[in-house]
Design an enzyme around this catalytic site. Structure first.
Site, short mmCIF file in Angstrom:
data_model
loop_
_atom_site.label_atom_id
_atom_site.label_comp_id
_atom_site.label_asym_id
_atom_site.label_seq_id
_atom_site.Cartn_x
_atom_site.Cartn_y
_atom_site.Cartn_z
N GLY A 294 -61.33 -44.65 -18.26
CA GLY A 294 -62.08 -44.51 -17.00
C GLY A 294 -62.14 -43.05 -16.61
N ASP B 63 -55.49 -48.37 -11.23
CA ASP B 63 -54.28 -48.02 -10.48
C ASP B 63 -54.45 -48.36 -8.99
OD1 ASP B 63 -51.80 -46.88 -10.04
OD2 ASP B 63 -52.43 -44.80 -10.33
N SER C 152 -56.88 -44.89 -20.20
CA SER C 152 -57.59 -43.59 -20.38
C SER C 152 -59.11 -43.70 -20.49
CB SER C 152 -57.07 -42.81 -21.60
OG SER C 152 -55.81 -42.23 -21.33
P1 ADP Z 1 -57.65 -43.78 -16.60
O1 ADP Z 1 -57.39 -42.77 -15.52
O2 ADP Z 1 -56.47 -44.02 -17.49
O3 ADP Z 1 -58.92 -43.49 -17.34
P2 ADP Z 1 -58.98 -45.83 -14.96
O4 ADP Z 1 -58.35 -46.73 -13.99
O5 ADP Z 1 -59.94 -44.81 -14.43
O6 ADP Z 1 -57.78 -45.15 -15.79
O7 ADP Z 1 -59.74 -46.66 -16.05
C1 ADP Z 1 -59.13 -47.35 -17.09
C2 ADP Z 1 -59.96 -48.57 -17.45
O8 ADP Z 1 -59.69 -49.61 -16.54
C3 ADP Z 1 -61.47 -48.34 -17.39
O9 ADP Z 1 -62.06 -48.88 -18.56
C4 ADP Z 1 -61.90 -49.08 -16.14
O10 ADP Z 1 -63.22 -49.59 -16.26
C5 ADP Z 1 -60.89 -50.21 -16.12
N1 ADP Z 1 -60.65 -50.85 -14.81
C6 ADP Z 1 -60.86 -50.36 -13.56
N2 ADP Z 1 -60.49 -51.27 -12.63
C7 ADP Z 1 -60.02 -52.36 -13.32
C8 ADP Z 1 -59.51 -53.64 -12.95
N3 ADP Z 1 -59.37 -54.01 -11.68
N4 ADP Z 1 -59.14 -54.50 -13.95
C9 ADP Z 1 -59.25 -54.15 -15.24
N5 ADP Z 1 -59.72 -52.97 -15.65
C10 ADP Z 1 -60.12 -52.09 -14.72
#
Ligand code: ADP
Length: 170
Positions: A122, A33, A120
């Site tokens: 991360g 995000d 979800s």
């Molecule tokens: P959530 O709060 O839904 O868990 P996160 O952003 O913390 O969302 O993580 C969701 C997934 O996206 C995780 O597997 C994380 O490693 C991955 N992620 C984080 N940054 C990026 C990015 N720039 N591009 C693709 N995936 C990413």
């Protein structure tokens, strides 16, 4: 419909829509995000604020669509995944809803190519393997999937990439 797996940063992918793992406020956060809002610029947040003013954020399992601002994609579809707190069917259903509602919105907007992160998996702590199974099944079983040309599962780490690879091979 073709399925591909990329080990990549989703902000760099050129597709009609990338999906954001947002939160209910739609005002940005950490993880993917944060990266999307940082690189996409203010236009994305402006659209999110408009949606908030109209409908008061986004519920878990739902999805909304905005511009992609400065990103190579055309749109960002923001969906809110469930926070994992133990193995409950309700959480799996909500995660599946994220994929289905994102695809529904994609079709409404004539989107043909779409890239999903591991929603979800991360900060929200959903087990990667379980989440990947739900992601693949939700996409393959979507009732209008033939209207989408390509779905890319974007993995940020090697472990996720290997999970998707083995699930899609089997
Ligand atoms: P959530 O709060 O839904 O868990 P996160 O952003 O913390 O969302 O993580 C969701 C997934 O996206 C995780 O597997 C994380 O490693 C991955 N992620 C984080 N940054 C990026 C990015 N720039 N591009 C693709 N995936 C990413």
């Amino acid at each position: 419909m073709k399925i591909e797996i990329f080990k990549a940063d989703i902000t760099e992918i050129q597709v009609d829509a990338i999906v954001n793992a947002a939160n209910t406020s739609l005002l940005g956060g950490g993880g993917v995000d944060g990266a999307i809002h940082r690189k996409g610029g203010k236009a994305i947040l402006d659209d999110c604020v408009k949606i908030r003013n109209k409908q008061g954020g986004c519920k878990v399992g739902d999805a909304v669509i905005t511009t992609a601002g400065n990103l190579p994609a055309k749109y960002v579809i923001h969906t809110v995944g469930p926070v994992w707190n133990g193995d409950k069917d309700e959480k799996s259903k909500l995660l599946s809803d994220c994929y289905k509602n994102s695809l529904e919105l994609a079709i409404k907007n004539e989107i043909k190519t779409i890239a999903f992160p591991g929603i979800s998996t991360g900060i929200y702590r959903f087990p990667k393997d379980k989440a990947a199974r739900i992601a693949i099944k939700s996409v393959k079983d979507f009732y209008k999937i033939s209207e989408i040309e390509k779905v890319i599962f974007v993995c940020f780490d090697k472990e996720s990439y290997e999970i998707y690879q083995s699930l899609l091979e089997s």
